[in-house]
Design a protein around this motif. Sequence first.
Motif, PDB file in Angstrom:
ATOM      1  N   PHE A   1     -50.060   0.726  18.859  1.00 34.75           N
ATOM      2  CA  PHE A   1     -49.943   0.306  20.135  1.00 34.75           C
ATOM      3  C   PHE A   1     -50.044   1.377  21.170  1.00 34.75           C
ATOM      4  N   GLN A   2     -51.057   1.030  21.955  1.00 38.87           N
ATOM      5  CA  GLN A   2     -51.182   1.942  23.335  1.00 38.87           C
ATOM      6  C   GLN A   2     -50.025   1.874  24.312  1.00 38.87           C
ATOM      7  N   PRO A   3     -49.641   3.116  24.861  1.00 39.35           N
ATOM      8  CA  PRO A   3     -48.686   2.898  25.932  1.00 39.35           C
ATOM      9  C   PRO A   3     -49.238   1.990  26.735  1.00 39.35           C
ATOM     10  N   PRO A   4     -48.303   1.030  27.483  1.00 39.34           N
ATOM     11  CA  PRO A   4     -48.665   0.140  28.607  1.00 39.34           C
ATOM     12  C   PRO A   4     -49.050   1.019  29.712  1.00 39.34           C
ATOM     13  N   ARG A   5     -50.345   0.598  30.381  1.00 33.59           N
ATOM     14  CA  ARG A   5     -50.910   1.371  31.335  1.00 33.59           C
ATOM     15  C   ARG A   5     -49.992   1.445  32.695  1.00 33.59           C
ATOM     16  N   GLU A   6     -49.340   0.646  32.902  1.00 29.27           N
ATOM     17  CA  GLU A   6     -48.479   0.712  34.132  1.00 29.27           C
ATOM     18  C   GLU A   6     -47.185   1.638  33.781  1.00 29.27           C
ATOM     19  N   PHE A   7     -46.833   1.547  32.588  1.00 30.76           N
ATOM     20  CA  PHE A   7     -45.777   2.564  32.312  1.00 30.76           C
ATOM     21  C   PHE A   7     -46.376   4.185  32.308  1.00 30.76           C
TER      22      PHE A   7
ATOM     23  N   ARG B   1     -43.666  10.819  33.198  1.00 26.77           N
ATOM     24  CA  ARG B   1     -43.990  12.122  33.411  1.00 26.77           C
ATOM     25  C   ARG B   1     -44.989  12.832  32.364  1.00 26.77           C
ATOM     26  N   ILE B   2     -45.143  12.480  31.244  1.00 31.88           N
ATOM     27  CA  ILE B   2     -46.297  12.735  30.207  1.00 31.88           C
ATOM     28  C   ILE B   2     -47.082  11.455  30.116  1.00 31.88           C
ATOM     29  N   LYS B   3     -48.242  11.308  30.922  1.00 30.92           N
ATOM     30  CA  LYS B   3     -49.070  10.451  31.152  1.00 30.92           C
ATOM     31  C   LYS B   3     -50.130   9.838  30.060  1.00 30.92           C
ATOM     32  N   ASN B   4     -50.476  10.924  29.351  1.00 27.43           N
ATOM     33  CA  ASN B   4     -51.536  10.779  28.495  1.00 27.43           C
ATOM     34  C   ASN B   4     -51.386  11.452  27.449  1.00 27.43           C
TER      35      ASN B   4
ATOM     36  N   PRO C   1     -49.652   6.687  21.521  1.00 26.66           N
ATOM     37  CA  PRO C   1     -49.635   5.526  21.003  1.00 26.66           C
ATOM     38  C   PRO C   1     -48.901   5.225  19.746  1.00 26.66           C
ATOM     39  N   THR C   2     -48.232   4.261  19.493  1.00 22.37           N
ATOM     40  CA  THR C   2     -47.245   3.938  18.321  1.00 22.37           C
ATOM     41  C   THR C   2     -47.818   3.244  17.401  1.00 22.37           C
ATOM     42  N   LYS C   3     -47.218   3.388  16.149  1.00 26.53           N
ATOM     43  CA  LYS C   3     -47.560   2.580  14.970  1.00 26.53           C
ATOM     44  C   LYS C   3     -46.186   2.125  14.313  1.00 26.53           C
ATOM     45  N   PRO C   4     -45.928   0.734  14.295  1.00 24.57           N
ATOM     46  CA  PRO C   4     -44.597   0.476  13.668  1.00 24.57           C
ATOM     47  C   PRO C   4     -44.196   1.135  12.375  1.00 24.57           C
ATOM     48  N   GLY C   5     -42.842   1.710  12.473  1.00 21.10           N
ATOM     49  CA  GLY C   5     -42.673   2.392  11.476  1.00 21.10           C
ATOM     50  C   GLY C   5     -42.766   3.971  11.331  1.00 21.10           C
ATOM     51  N   SER C   6     -43.396   4.359  12.222  1.00 21.29           N
ATOM     52  CA  SER C   6     -43.904   5.856  12.252  1.00 21.29           C
ATOM     53  C   SER C   6     -43.050   6.429  13.521  1.00 21.29           C
ATOM     54  N   ALA C   7     -42.396   7.611  13.292  1.00 23.51           N
ATOM     55  CA  ALA C   7     -41.991   8.474  14.231  1.00 23.51           C
ATOM     56  C   ALA C   7     -42.887   9.256  15.120  1.00 23.51           C
ATOM     57  N   THR C   8     -44.158   9.304  14.754  1.00 22.45           N
ATOM     58  CA  THR C   8     -45.203   9.635  15.184  1.00 22.45           C
ATOM     59  C   THR C   8     -45.501  11.067  15.203  1.00 22.45           C
ATOM     60  N   LEU C   9     -45.300  11.811  16.507  1.00 22.56           N
ATOM     61  CA  LEU C   9     -45.611  13.235  16.463  1.00 22.56           C
ATOM     62  C   LEU C   9     -44.612  14.048  17.124  1.00 22.56           C
ATOM     63  N   PRO C  10     -44.447  15.342  16.584  1.00 20.15           N
ATOM     64  CA  PRO C  10     -43.412  16.373  16.803  1.00 20.15           C
ATOM     65  C   PRO C  10     -43.148  16.421  18.381  1.00 20.15           C
TER      66      PRO C  10
END
Length: 657
Positions: free
Chosen positions: A24-30, A35-38, A443-452
Amino acid sequence: MKIDHSASPARTNIESHLKEKRLFQPPREFAQEARIKNFAQYQRMYRESIKSPGKFWAREANELVWRKRWRKVVEWKPPFAKWFIGGQLNLSENCLDRHLTTHRRNKAAILWEGEPGERRTLTYQQLHREVCRFANVLKRNKIGKGDRVIIYMPTIPEVAIAMLACARIGAVHSVVFGGFSADSIRDRIADSGAIALITADGSYRRGGIVPLKKNVDDALSGGTSVKRVIVFQRAHTEIHMEEGRDVWWHRELEYVGGDCPPTPVDSEHPLYILYTSGSTGKPKGILHTTGGYLVGIYSTTKYVFDLRDEDIYWCTADVGWVTGHSYVVYGPLANGATTLMYEGAPNWPEPDRFWRIIEENRVNILYTAPTAIRAFIRWGDQWVKKHDLSSLRLLGTVGEPINPEAWMWYHKTIGGGRCPVVDTWWQTETGAIMITPLPGAIPTKPGSATLPFFGVDAAIVDARGKEVGPNVGGKLIIRRPWPSMLRNIYGDKERYKKQYWSEYPGNYLTGDGARRDQDGYFWIVGRIDDVLNVAGHRLGTSEIESALVSHARVAEAAVVGRPDELKGQGVVAFVTLKAGVEASNDLKGELREHVGRHIGAIAKPDEVRFAEALPKTRSGKIMRRLLKEIASGAKVTGDTTTLEDFSVLAKLAQSDE
Ligand code: WTA
């Protein structure tokens, strides 16, 4: 990192954890407003935070109020770290006074709802005044800098007031979860050497009243170091007030004024002790100090929840757990946010209480636990559908691994598909969020806390400490100090060294197992030591075992976890009885109650199984792996050659009715 931008979130088939491919990509408007945009910005800042931590953290710290500037950002003499050395500050000043000279002074700091339905709002000015007055009450009762104070209260504004008042005068608080028993309070008083205790007559839970003061009386009977008990009147129940020891909160306020300048303390001055379960023995007093902790929770709250001034932010945790400390009270207030507190149960009076609260308060950010999400799923979507949740813009989870199905439900049914979900991994010991998506950037993946998070150097290693490759499971460690890290196990440096730093010297051992995928995303599997995670609450198997063995009819006990659809893990106790004692269902019930009395209701075994003997190795170690397999109904597999008595296994399997 390569990310497949074409991945469609619309697929409905549920895939296994290992094969989870949805992205899931961060929604564009969000992202535009964040603060951290990309992703590139996250990477840049992350690299800087690892390469030049001094520079990175000084910049964050500079956004806060220091009475004296630090000389040096970090000093690392493994395994002991100091942060912002030489600096002086006060935490309550940073959470309160600092906002009074800004437009925030008349902003709601705390929105509170009691379980019976009453509401209170405290603006920053009002909260400041209450904290000052209560700090004066503490002083009046001879509580001062460095003294330890136990707080055993419901989730009401006064618990935040008590914590902030302690911080204001440099006293060290230790909040004990309101669901813990008298024995647990007594242990924590003994370990911390607390001289005072702050509580309430009672608290509301599912329409009933939890007799907090009664538990305190039981804990203090027989004598402890506690000289003073301050009692807030919440439930208006009949309670005993011990002459010379107990005083009423509201009476004490009559004697004090509203002026109480914050006491500046050293950056490394202890802020709080919070007890948590470990793999051995009694709970450990995790010690957090002032400067680094503040910077850690300030900056994680700001970036992970991407807080905006107009947000209503709601973290549903109880203040008795670390999440309540960092993300109900200190993190949001340090950021000048509006933090919502709710006293009671999510299904009281009906299973839509949370959704009602969100609709009525126009909540924008919701931070809750996977175990709650699984309960909501079970209760049914009709409770959600009754309410307008369109105010939500960000969702978070914490406390345990979230299964992708629950993540998807949260995202779709609660978030309407438009809110980023931040699955945040951290621990009591880490003080602040460590592995997490940043909602506008990662970008998120369901079930993953992603990155540090910034400054967090996390890795997965094998038994020899070598970093493993993609998709290989191993132990999660942190390879360098971070500002909000624990400083010690209270009063026990040796245990601190051994527990966290001895297996891979110089590296912090989290106790969790995990893997990283080909994109570097972290997938946390859960505890690999003898700590259970029941409904997001940490419980040591050995704590429950000691409670069981303290029962007059029990000879030996072994406690293991088994998968539980709702709570993540359930507690199964294998118990051998003393000679001549007859096994019965009544005794099972009695043992469950016994554990409840010793630790608290959350630790009661879901199942008690009587056994003639426990499977042991020839050296006498209980073979938990076998018990786990039996408890979860699986066939015993793997190596049993070290088993001392083979007939034990067959008997245990038979006792499976
Ligand atoms: C687990 C709670 C997977 C983990 C803040 C950790 C998680 C323990 C997550 C700490 C998550 C917490 N995904 N597992 N997002 N968050 N855990 O000290 O096993 O009560 O070690 O702190 O909870 O629990 P604690």
